[in-house]
Design a protein around this motif. Structure first.
Motif, short mmCIF file in Angstrom:
data_model
loop_
_atom_site.label_atom_id
_atom_site.label_comp_id
_atom_site.label_asym_id
_atom_site.label_seq_id
_atom_site.Cartn_x
_atom_site.Cartn_y
_atom_site.Cartn_z
N LEU A 173 0.43 8.93 2.31
CA LEU A 173 1.15 8.22 1.27
C LEU A 173 0.42 6.83 1.01
O LEU A 173 0.62 6.08 -0.07
CB LEU A 173 2.58 7.61 1.90
CG LEU A 173 3.56 8.84 1.96
CD1 LEU A 173 4.78 8.43 2.63
CD2 LEU A 173 3.50 9.65 0.72
N VAL A 174 -0.61 6.24 1.69
CA VAL A 174 -1.31 5.15 1.60
C VAL A 174 -2.01 5.05 0.28
O VAL A 174 -2.97 5.92 0.08
CB VAL A 174 -1.87 4.49 2.95
CG1 VAL A 174 -2.92 3.25 2.49
CG2 VAL A 174 -1.40 4.62 4.17
N ARG A 175 -1.91 3.91 -0.56
CA ARG A 175 -2.81 3.83 -1.70
C ARG A 175 -4.00 3.04 -1.41
O ARG A 175 -3.89 2.32 -0.49
CB ARG A 175 -1.86 3.18 -2.72
CG ARG A 175 -0.69 3.81 -3.30
CD ARG A 175 -0.26 3.14 -4.54
NE ARG A 175 1.10 3.48 -4.68
CZ ARG A 175 2.22 2.96 -5.58
NH1 ARG A 175 1.83 1.69 -5.98
NH2 ARG A 175 3.46 3.14 -5.62
N PRO A 176 -4.82 3.12 -2.14
CA PRO A 176 -6.10 2.14 -2.11
C PRO A 176 -5.67 0.77 -2.48
O PRO A 176 -4.69 0.81 -3.14
CB PRO A 176 -7.16 2.78 -2.87
CG PRO A 176 -6.52 3.93 -3.87
CD PRO A 176 -5.00 4.24 -3.18
N PRO A 177 -6.08 -0.13 -1.90
CA PRO A 177 -5.84 -1.52 -2.11
C PRO A 177 -6.20 -1.84 -3.52
O PRO A 177 -7.20 -1.35 -4.28
CB PRO A 177 -6.76 -2.48 -1.16
CG PRO A 177 -7.84 -1.50 -0.82
CD PRO A 177 -7.40 -0.12 -0.76
N ARG A 178 -5.33 -2.67 -4.27
CA ARG A 178 -5.83 -3.09 -5.63
C ARG A 178 -6.74 -4.00 -5.68
O ARG A 178 -6.64 -5.24 -5.09
CB ARG A 178 -4.37 -3.35 -6.27
CG ARG A 178 -3.21 -2.49 -6.32
CD ARG A 178 -2.18 -2.94 -7.25
NE ARG A 178 -1.27 -2.01 -7.30
CZ ARG A 178 -0.01 -2.02 -8.06
NH1 ARG A 178 -0.04 -3.15 -8.48
NH2 ARG A 178 0.74 -1.08 -8.01
N ARG B 139 0.78 -1.36 -0.18
CA ARG B 139 -0.03 -0.03 0.18
C ARG B 139 0.89 1.41 0.10
O ARG B 139 0.32 2.22 -0.10
CB ARG B 139 -1.02 0.08 1.29
CG ARG B 139 -1.88 -1.15 1.31
CD ARG B 139 -3.28 -1.18 0.74
NE ARG B 139 -4.13 0.02 1.13
CZ ARG B 139 -4.84 0.12 1.93
NH1 ARG B 139 -5.25 -0.91 2.76
NH2 ARG B 139 -5.67 1.39 1.90
N PHE B 140 2.38 1.18 0.19
CA PHE B 140 2.98 2.39 0.20
C PHE B 140 3.76 2.29 -1.07
O PHE B 140 4.33 1.44 -1.61
CB PHE B 140 3.88 2.15 1.66
CG PHE B 140 3.20 2.67 2.56
CD1 PHE B 140 3.07 3.76 3.21
CD2 PHE B 140 2.73 1.66 3.41
CE1 PHE B 140 2.45 4.20 4.30
CE2 PHE B 140 2.26 2.19 4.71
CZ PHE B 140 1.89 3.21 5.07
N PRO B 141 4.14 3.70 -1.68
CA PRO B 141 4.61 3.62 -2.97
C PRO B 141 6.22 3.18 -3.04
O PRO B 141 6.40 2.47 -3.88
CB PRO B 141 4.67 5.24 -3.43
CG PRO B 141 4.38 5.92 -1.69
CD PRO B 141 3.57 4.89 -1.12
N SER B 142 6.79 3.48 -2.10
CA SER B 142 8.32 3.31 -2.18
C SER B 142 8.77 3.22 -0.71
O SER B 142 8.46 3.84 0.08
CB SER B 142 9.10 4.25 -2.80
OG SER B 142 9.32 5.42 -2.35
N PRO B 143 9.59 2.29 -0.61
CA PRO B 143 10.16 2.10 0.87
C PRO B 143 10.98 3.38 1.27
O PRO B 143 10.71 3.77 2.37
CB PRO B 143 11.12 1.00 0.86
CG PRO B 143 10.73 0.21 -0.28
CD PRO B 143 10.15 1.12 -1.33
N ALA B 144 11.71 3.97 0.27
CA ALA B 144 12.59 5.09 0.78
C ALA B 144 11.76 6.30 1.34
O ALA B 144 12.31 6.96 2.04
CB ALA B 144 13.65 5.52 -0.52
#
Length: 97
Positions: free
Chosen positions: A75-80, A26-31
């Motif tokens: 930063l959380v994206r919606p679930p796919r 759900r998060f775009p990138s770890p960094a």
């Protein structure tokens, strides 16, 4: 002051690590996640310290936790979800007229 800031950065890093562990997809990138957590917690701690003044370390760390969590939630994206296609029309289906 330095201990509160260091504590806030540690709290923010712990929030970011736990967020990456529980919801990695759900998060775009770890960094970005690992940078946003400590920065947001430090912002919350410094803002709270400027409002309350010195002598409130527990409240400063609680505010760091709250602000860090709130800004990480941005930063959380919606679930796919699987792509749903419309059902094929039934053949020889009569509708009431």
């Amino acid at each position: 002051m330095i201990w509160e800031a260091l504590g806030a950065v540690i709290v923010g890093f712990a929030i970011a690590l736990s967020a990456r562990r529980w919801l990695p997809e759900r998060f775009p990138s770890p960094a970005l996640t690992l940078a946003t957590g400590p920065a947001a917690a430090l912002l919350g701690a410094l803002l709270t310290r400027s409002i309350l003044g010195p002598g409130h370390p527990v409240q400063v760390l609680v505010a760091a936790l709250a602000v860090g969590s709130a800004l990480l939630s941005v930063l959380v994206r919606p679930p796919r979800s699987p792509v749903r296609r419309p059902a094929a029309p039934l053949k020889r289906h009569r509708t009431a007229c």
